[in-house]
Design a protein around this motif. Sequence first.
Motif, PDB file in Angstrom:
ATOM      1  N   SER A   1       0.844  -1.200   0.000  1.00 28.49           N
ATOM      2  CA  SER A   1       0.000   0.000   0.000  1.00 28.49           C
ATOM      3  C   SER A   1       0.873   1.241   0.000  1.00 28.49           C
ATOM      4  O   SER A   1       2.089   1.147   0.148  1.00 28.49           O
ATOM      5  CB  SER A   1      -0.898   0.042   1.237  1.00 28.49           C
ATOM      6  OG  SER A   1      -0.164   0.527   2.352  1.00 28.49           O
ATOM      7  N   SER A   2       0.237   2.406  -0.105  1.00 28.58           N
ATOM      8  CA  SER A   2       0.925   3.675   0.132  1.00 28.58           C
ATOM      9  C   SER A   2       1.273   3.785   1.616  1.00 28.58           C
ATOM     10  O   SER A   2       0.684   3.077   2.435  1.00 28.58           O
ATOM     11  CB  SER A   2      -0.001   4.853  -0.172  1.00 28.58           C
ATOM     12  OG  SER A   2      -0.457   4.819  -1.467  1.00 28.58           O
TER      13      SER A   2
ATOM     14  N   CYS B   1      13.123   1.760  -0.855  1.00 26.69           N
ATOM     15  CA  CYS B   1      11.685   2.029  -0.926  1.00 26.69           C
ATOM     16  C   CYS B   1      10.859   0.776  -1.160  1.00 26.69           C
ATOM     17  O   CYS B   1       9.662   0.863  -1.411  1.00 26.69           O
ATOM     18  CB  CYS B   1      11.427   3.063  -2.007  1.00 26.69           C
ATOM     19  SG  CYS B   1      12.127   2.580  -3.586  1.00 26.69           S
TER      20      CYS B   1
ATOM     21  N   GLY C   1       5.743   1.115   2.699  1.00 29.73           N
ATOM     22  CA  GLY C   1       4.633   1.874   2.115  1.00 29.73           C
ATOM     23  C   GLY C   1       5.039   2.552   0.819  1.00 29.73           C
ATOM     24  O   GLY C   1       5.845   3.482   0.811  1.00 29.73           O
ATOM     25  N   ASN C   2       4.499   2.049  -0.300  1.00 27.06           N
ATOM     26  CA  ASN C   2       4.897   2.519  -1.629  1.00 27.06           C
ATOM     27  C   ASN C   2       4.059   1.716  -2.625  1.00 27.06           C
ATOM     28  O   ASN C   2       4.015   0.492  -2.543  1.00 27.06           O
ATOM     29  CB  ASN C   2       6.392   2.221  -1.799  1.00 27.06           C
ATOM     30  CG  ASN C   2       6.942   2.533  -3.181  1.00 27.06           C
ATOM     31  OD1 ASN C   2       6.210   2.899  -4.095  1.00 27.06           O
ATOM     32  ND2 ASN C   2       8.235   2.371  -3.336  1.00 27.06           N
ATOM     33  N   LEU C   3       3.390   2.380  -3.531  1.00 25.04           N
ATOM     34  CA  LEU C   3       2.555   1.624  -4.488  1.00 25.04           C
ATOM     35  C   LEU C   3       3.291   1.353  -5.801  1.00 25.04           C
ATOM     36  O   LEU C   3       2.756   0.711  -6.685  1.00 25.04           O
ATOM     37  CB  LEU C   3       1.267   2.397  -4.803  1.00 25.04           C
ATOM     38  CG  LEU C   3       0.133   2.280  -3.787  1.00 25.04           C
ATOM     39  CD1 LEU C   3      -1.044   3.165  -4.188  1.00 25.04           C
ATOM     40  CD2 LEU C   3      -0.327   0.833  -3.630  1.00 25.04           C
TER      41      LEU C   3
ATOM     42  N   LEU D   1      -5.799   0.031  -0.013  1.00 25.75           N
ATOM     43  CA  LEU D   1      -5.984   1.417  -0.441  1.00 25.75           C
ATOM     44  C   LEU D   1      -6.918   2.068   0.564  1.00 25.75           C
ATOM     45  O   LEU D   1      -7.932   1.473   0.944  1.00 25.75           O
ATOM     46  CB  LEU D   1      -6.620   1.443  -1.841  1.00 25.75           C
ATOM     47  CG  LEU D   1      -6.973   2.825  -2.408  1.00 25.75           C
ATOM     48  CD1 LEU D   1      -5.711   3.599  -2.757  1.00 25.75           C
ATOM     49  CD2 LEU D   1      -7.850   2.689  -3.652  1.00 25.75           C
TER      50      LEU D   1
ATOM     51  N   GLU E   1      -6.742   8.518   0.778  1.00 23.47           N
ATOM     52  CA  GLU E   1      -5.746   8.759  -0.278  1.00 23.47           C
ATOM     53  C   GLU E   1      -6.383   9.255  -1.563  1.00 23.47           C
ATOM     54  O   GLU E   1      -5.692   9.748  -2.450  1.00 23.47           O
ATOM     55  CB  GLU E   1      -5.032   7.455  -0.647  1.00 23.47           C
ATOM     56  CG  GLU E   1      -4.176   6.875   0.412  1.00 23.47           C
ATOM     57  CD  GLU E   1      -3.755   5.472  -0.008  1.00 23.47           C
ATOM     58  OE1 GLU E   1      -2.979   5.330  -0.956  1.00 23.47           O
ATOM     59  OE2 GLU E   1      -4.241   4.512   0.615  1.00 23.47           O
TER      60      GLU E   1
ATOM     61  N   LYS F   1      -5.770   6.811  -7.062  1.00 24.18           N
ATOM     62  CA  LYS F   1      -4.590   5.941  -6.941  1.00 24.18           C
ATOM     63  C   LYS F   1      -4.719   4.690  -7.819  1.00 24.18           C
ATOM     64  O   LYS F   1      -3.719   4.145  -8.264  1.00 24.18           O
ATOM     65  CB  LYS F   1      -4.386   5.508  -5.489  1.00 24.18           C
ATOM     66  CG  LYS F   1      -4.025   6.624  -4.554  1.00 24.18           C
ATOM     67  CD  LYS F   1      -2.635   7.162  -4.837  1.00 24.18           C
ATOM     68  CE  LYS F   1      -2.242   8.291  -3.916  1.00 24.18           C
ATOM     69  NZ  LYS F   1      -3.083   9.493  -4.047  1.00 24.18           N
TER      70      LYS F   1
ATOM     71  N   TYR G   1      -1.679   3.928 -10.250  1.00 21.30           N
ATOM     72  CA  TYR G   1      -0.780   2.805  -9.936  1.00 21.30           C
ATOM     73  C   TYR G   1      -1.475   1.489 -10.285  1.00 21.30           C
ATOM     74  O   TYR G   1      -1.735   0.668  -9.405  1.00 21.30           O
ATOM     75  CB  TYR G   1      -0.391   2.830  -8.452  1.00 21.30           C
ATOM     76  CG  TYR G   1       0.197   4.145  -8.023  1.00 21.30           C
ATOM     77  CD1 TYR G   1       1.497   4.488  -8.381  1.00 21.30           C
ATOM     78  CD2 TYR G   1      -0.557   5.059  -7.300  1.00 21.30           C
ATOM     79  CE1 TYR G   1       2.036   5.713  -8.013  1.00 21.30           C
ATOM     80  CE2 TYR G   1      -0.026   6.289  -6.917  1.00 21.30           C
ATOM     81  CZ  TYR G   1       1.270   6.609  -7.277  1.00 21.30           C
ATOM     82  OH  TYR G   1       1.805   7.813  -6.914  1.00 21.30           O
TER      83      TYR G   1
END
Length: 222
Positions: free
Chosen positions: A36-37, A91, A119-121, A138, A142, A146, A150
Motif C-alpha cells: 500500500s501507500s 523504498c 509503504g509505496n505503491l 488502499l 488517499e 490511486k 498505480y
Amino acid sequence: MKVVLREKILRANDEIAEENRKALRHKDLLTINLVSSPGAGKTTLLEKTIAWLRERIRIAVIEGDVYTTKDAERIAGQGVDVVQINTQGGCHLDAHMVGQAMTQMDLNNVDLLVIENVGNLVCPAGFDLGEDFKVAVLSATEGGDKVAKYPVVFQKAEAVVLNKADLIPFTDFDLPGVQGEILGMHPGIPIFVTSARTGEGVEQWCNWLEQKVENKRKGMQG
Ligand code: MG
Ligand code: ZN
C-alpha cells in the motif's frame, strides 16, 4: 524481535524469490505480501487480522520499514513472531531481504506468514518476494485516483482491501466508482471494504484469508 538490515546483493531478485518460494513450500504455509501507500493502515489492519485469526491459525510477520521498528513493535505486541527488515532508505523489500528474515524465524509451526511491505505503491508491485500472492490496501483518505495512477499493483494483487471506510463521509472518495475501476482492470478480484480502526469489514476479510490458508494446506491452488 529481531532486526535484519539491508545488504547489497548482485543476484537477480526473481532467482532468490524462487528459492524463498521453494523453502516456504516445504513449510506448508500461506505467504502474503501486503502492499500500500504509506499510511493506508496496513499495520492496523494486520493487528486486527491477528487478533481475529490467532485462535484458529498460527501467524508470523515480516515487517518492512525504511528506518524504524515502530510497526514491528506494534505487531510483536499482538504476541506473534515478528522479524523487522530495515531497508536503510530503500523504498521496497526485495527477495534477498525476505530470505534473510526467514532464516531468523521458526516457520515450522506457522500457517500464515504476512510480509508487510514498505509503504509505496510503485516498486513493491514489481518485486516478487516468494509470496503466494499480494494484497493491495488502499485507504479512502488517499483518494480513488490511486487506482488509475498505480494500476500494476491492483492488476497483480489477489485481493484489495479498501480501508478507512469510516472516513468516506468526510472525503470525496467514490466507493462504487473505485470498486468498478478496480474490477475493470482486474475482473473478479475480491474487494473488502474495511475500517481497521473500527473493525468494520475485518471479519469478511479474515474469513477469506482463513479460507486461503485452508486451501493452501490442502494443496489447492489459491
Ligand atoms: Mg505499517
Ligand atoms: Zn523501491
